[in-house]
Scaffold this motif. Structure first.
Motif, PDB file in Angstrom:
ATOM      1  N   PHE A 247      42.589  47.474  35.600  1.00 48.58           N
ATOM      2  CA  PHE A 247      42.982  46.231  36.259  1.00 48.58           C
ATOM      3  C   PHE A 247      42.038  45.121  35.813  1.00 48.58           C
ATOM      4  O   PHE A 247      40.888  45.376  35.437  1.00 48.58           O
ATOM      5  N   LEU A 248      42.525  43.880  35.896  1.00 46.02           N
ATOM      6  CA  LEU A 248      41.688  42.711  35.709  1.00 46.02           C
ATOM      7  C   LEU A 248      41.922  41.797  36.906  1.00 46.02           C
ATOM      8  O   LEU A 248      43.061  41.413  37.184  1.00 46.02           O
ATOM      9  N   VAL A 249      40.836  41.469  37.611  1.00 48.68           N
ATOM     10  CA  VAL A 249      40.965  40.747  38.876  1.00 48.68           C
ATOM     11  C   VAL A 249      40.042  39.532  38.890  1.00 48.68           C
ATOM     12  O   VAL A 249      38.896  39.598  38.452  1.00 48.68           O
ATOM     13  N   ASP A 250      40.570  38.437  39.404  1.00 49.10           N
ATOM     14  CA  ASP A 250      39.763  37.245  39.656  1.00 49.10           C
ATOM     15  C   ASP A 250      38.839  37.546  40.844  1.00 49.10           C
ATOM     16  O   ASP A 250      39.286  38.044  41.883  1.00 49.10           O
ATOM     17  N   GLU A 251      37.556  37.257  40.682  1.00 42.85           N
ATOM     18  CA  GLU A 251      36.586  37.548  41.749  1.00 42.85           C
ATOM     19  C   GLU A 251      37.003  36.922  43.083  1.00 42.85           C
ATOM     20  O   GLU A 251      36.805  37.518  44.134  1.00 42.85           O
ATOM     21  N   ARG A 252      37.614  35.733  43.040  1.00 43.60           N
ATOM     22  CA  ARG A 252      38.047  35.071  44.269  1.00 43.60           C
ATOM     23  C   ARG A 252      39.136  35.851  45.008  1.00 43.60           C
ATOM     24  O   ARG A 252      39.297  35.698  46.225  1.00 43.60           O
TER      25      ARG A 252
ATOM     26  N   VAL B 269      40.102  54.903  37.016  1.00 42.08           N
ATOM     27  CA  VAL B 269      40.717  53.671  36.498  1.00 42.08           C
ATOM     28  C   VAL B 269      39.780  52.502  36.781  1.00 42.08           C
ATOM     29  O   VAL B 269      39.463  52.220  37.935  1.00 42.08           O
ATOM     30  N   PRO B 270      39.302  51.793  35.770  1.00 38.20           N
ATOM     31  CA  PRO B 270      38.393  50.669  36.009  1.00 38.20           C
ATOM     32  C   PRO B 270      39.144  49.434  36.504  1.00 38.20           C
ATOM     33  O   PRO B 270      40.276  49.173  36.097  1.00 38.20           O
ATOM     34  N   ALA B 271      38.487  48.706  37.394  1.00 35.66           N
ATOM     35  CA  ALA B 271      38.983  47.403  37.832  1.00 35.66           C
ATOM     36  C   ALA B 271      37.945  46.374  37.414  1.00 35.66           C
ATOM     37  O   ALA B 271      36.875  46.265  38.030  1.00 35.66           O
ATOM     38  N   PHE B 272      38.206  45.648  36.352  1.00 35.09           N
ATOM     39  CA  PHE B 272      37.271  44.663  35.834  1.00 35.09           C
ATOM     40  C   PHE B 272      37.414  43.369  36.628  1.00 35.09           C
ATOM     41  O   PHE B 272      38.518  42.849  36.796  1.00 35.09           O
ATOM     42  N   VAL B 273      36.297  42.845  37.083  1.00 34.54           N
ATOM     43  CA  VAL B 273      36.294  41.638  37.905  1.00 34.54           C
ATOM     44  C   VAL B 273      35.570  40.531  37.148  1.00 34.54           C
ATOM     45  O   VAL B 273      34.438  40.714  36.700  1.00 34.54           O
ATOM     46  N   LEU B 274      36.248  39.384  37.018  1.00 34.62           N
ATOM     47  CA  LEU B 274      35.677  38.248  36.310  1.00 34.62           C
ATOM     48  C   LEU B 274      35.489  37.065  37.253  1.00 34.62           C
ATOM     49  O   LEU B 274      36.262  36.887  38.203  1.00 34.62           O
ATOM     50  N   PRO B 275      34.475  36.225  36.986  1.00 35.61           N
ATOM     51  CA  PRO B 275      34.351  34.979  37.739  1.00 35.61           C
ATOM     52  C   PRO B 275      35.608  34.124  37.560  1.00 35.61           C
ATOM     53  O   PRO B 275      36.277  34.182  36.527  1.00 35.61           O
TER      54      PRO B 275
ATOM     55  N   THR C 131      49.638  34.445  36.655  1.00 38.06           N
ATOM     56  CA  THR C 131      49.138  35.786  36.982  1.00 38.06           C
ATOM     57  C   THR C 131      48.597  35.884  38.403  1.00 38.06           C
ATOM     58  O   THR C 131      48.525  36.952  38.973  1.00 38.06           O
ATOM     59  N   ARG C 132      48.167  34.765  38.970  1.00 37.30           N
ATOM     60  CA  ARG C 132      47.628  34.754  40.334  1.00 37.30           C
ATOM     61  C   ARG C 132      46.439  35.689  40.502  1.00 37.30           C
ATOM     62  O   ARG C 132      46.231  36.280  41.566  1.00 37.30           O
ATOM     63  N   GLY C 133      45.695  35.856  39.434  1.00 35.76           N
ATOM     64  CA  GLY C 133      44.430  36.567  39.560  1.00 35.76           C
ATOM     65  C   GLY C 133      44.494  38.075  39.529  1.00 35.76           C
ATOM     66  O   GLY C 133      43.507  38.741  39.845  1.00 35.76           O
ATOM     67  N   LEU C 134      45.640  38.661  39.142  1.00 29.27           N
ATOM     68  CA  LEU C 134      45.728  40.115  39.041  1.00 29.27           C
ATOM     69  C   LEU C 134      46.584  40.513  37.845  1.00 29.27           C
ATOM     70  O   LEU C 134      47.721  40.068  37.712  1.00 29.27           O
ATOM     71  N   LEU C 135      46.006  41.330  36.976  1.00 33.00           N
ATOM     72  CA  LEU C 135      46.722  41.909  35.849  1.00 33.00           C
ATOM     73  C   LEU C 135      46.417  43.398  35.806  1.00 33.00           C
ATOM     74  O   LEU C 135      45.394  43.849  36.347  1.00 33.00           O
TER      75      LEU C 135
END
Length: 272
Positions: free
Chosen positions: A58-63, A79-85, A98-102
């Motif tokens: 997953f790729l997630v917006d920290e917010r 399963v990794p969930a990568f969190v970005l600023p 995307t609304r912060g989730l891929l």
């Protein structure tokens, strides 16, 4: 729950699937047996998970991490969930969509035409569409308006590319579909459907086409609607392989609709 990993920047190589690899590269990069696709937005990711598509990361917006915690909880800790600023996430093309989730996911294994039409009564057939947004929109209409399956031609755009998945609202995972074999398109594919009792109707602006509301079109218990390319429509050999040609009556001098719109109208009339 997916294992949360905080990253500092989008250029981290672990994010190649989201930020740098093309759809073609994702399809060729094997994970298991079938390649990778990217699902965008919470709704699409949830539809894919509900359909049993396997998440790879997953790729997630920290917010938005807390808001999406329940989705991440549906995956195992392998399963990794990568969190970005947030600022880094905004660098992604289409961030507002995307609304912060891929989610990078394993592409479902391909299915055969015989498999997806078995037991179906209403089938959409698509020849050589180029615009992936049209492919996604057609799938969404097919799902909403009664299609049991979709068959795409050998050269049709891939329903699993990122934009098609997003435009379809995830219905590419819920409507059974298959790609016709190169050597059997179009005659072999359509003849096989006809042998199973399908009437094959070409949506085409040609001499002798009947209006979409012609009552005789409802006589066949099993119906397949065939849609053509955005520019040139259906190939002559495909038209010849169909039982009848059908048109949507137009007004104000307009001769046709975009395939995404015309498919929705046709599904409403003949599939519901």
């Amino acid at each position: 729950m997916a294992a949360v990993t905080y990253l500092k920047a989008l250029d981290d190589p672990r994010l190649d699937a989201y930020a740098r690899l093309t759809d073609h590269q994702l399809r060729a990069r094997l994970e298991g047996a079938s390649g990778v696709l990217v699902a965008e937005t919470r709704l699409v990711v949830e539809v894919a998970l509900d359909a049993g598509v396997r998440p790879l990361s997953f790729l997630v917006d920290e917010r938005h991490l807390e808001a999406h915690a329940d989705v991440l909880a549906r995956a195992g800790d392998e399963v990794p969930a990568f969190v970005l600023p947030h600022g880094q996430m905004e660098r992604l093309t289409g961030y507002n969509v995307t609304r912060g989730l891929l989610c990078a996911m394993e592409r479902p294994a391909p299915r055969s035409v015989a498999e997806v039409v078995a037991g179906a009564r209403r089938v959409a057939i698509v020849e050589d569409l180029v615009d992936v947004s049209n492919v996604g929109a057609l799938f969404r209409s097919a799902s909403a308006l009664g299609a049991d399956a979709v068959v795409v031609s050998p050269r049709c755009a891939d329903p699993y590319v990122r934009r098609a998945v997003r435009t379809s609202m995830g219905t590419v995972f819920t409507v059974p579909w298959a790609r016709a074999e190169e050597g059997r398109w179009p005659r072999g594919t359509l003849d096989a459907l006809r042998a199973e009792g399908f009437a094959c109707y070409a949506m085409a602006l040609v001499e002798g086409a009947v209006p979409l509301d012609d009552p005789s079109l409802l006589a066949a218990e099993r119906r397949a609607l065939v849609f053509g390319n955005e520019g040139s429509g259906l190939a002559p050999e495909t038209l010849a392989a169909c039982d009848r040609s059908v048109i949507i009556p137009m007004s104000h001098g307009v001769d046709s609709l975009n395939v995404a719109a015309s498919s929705a109208v046709a599904f409403w009339q003949l599939f519901r």
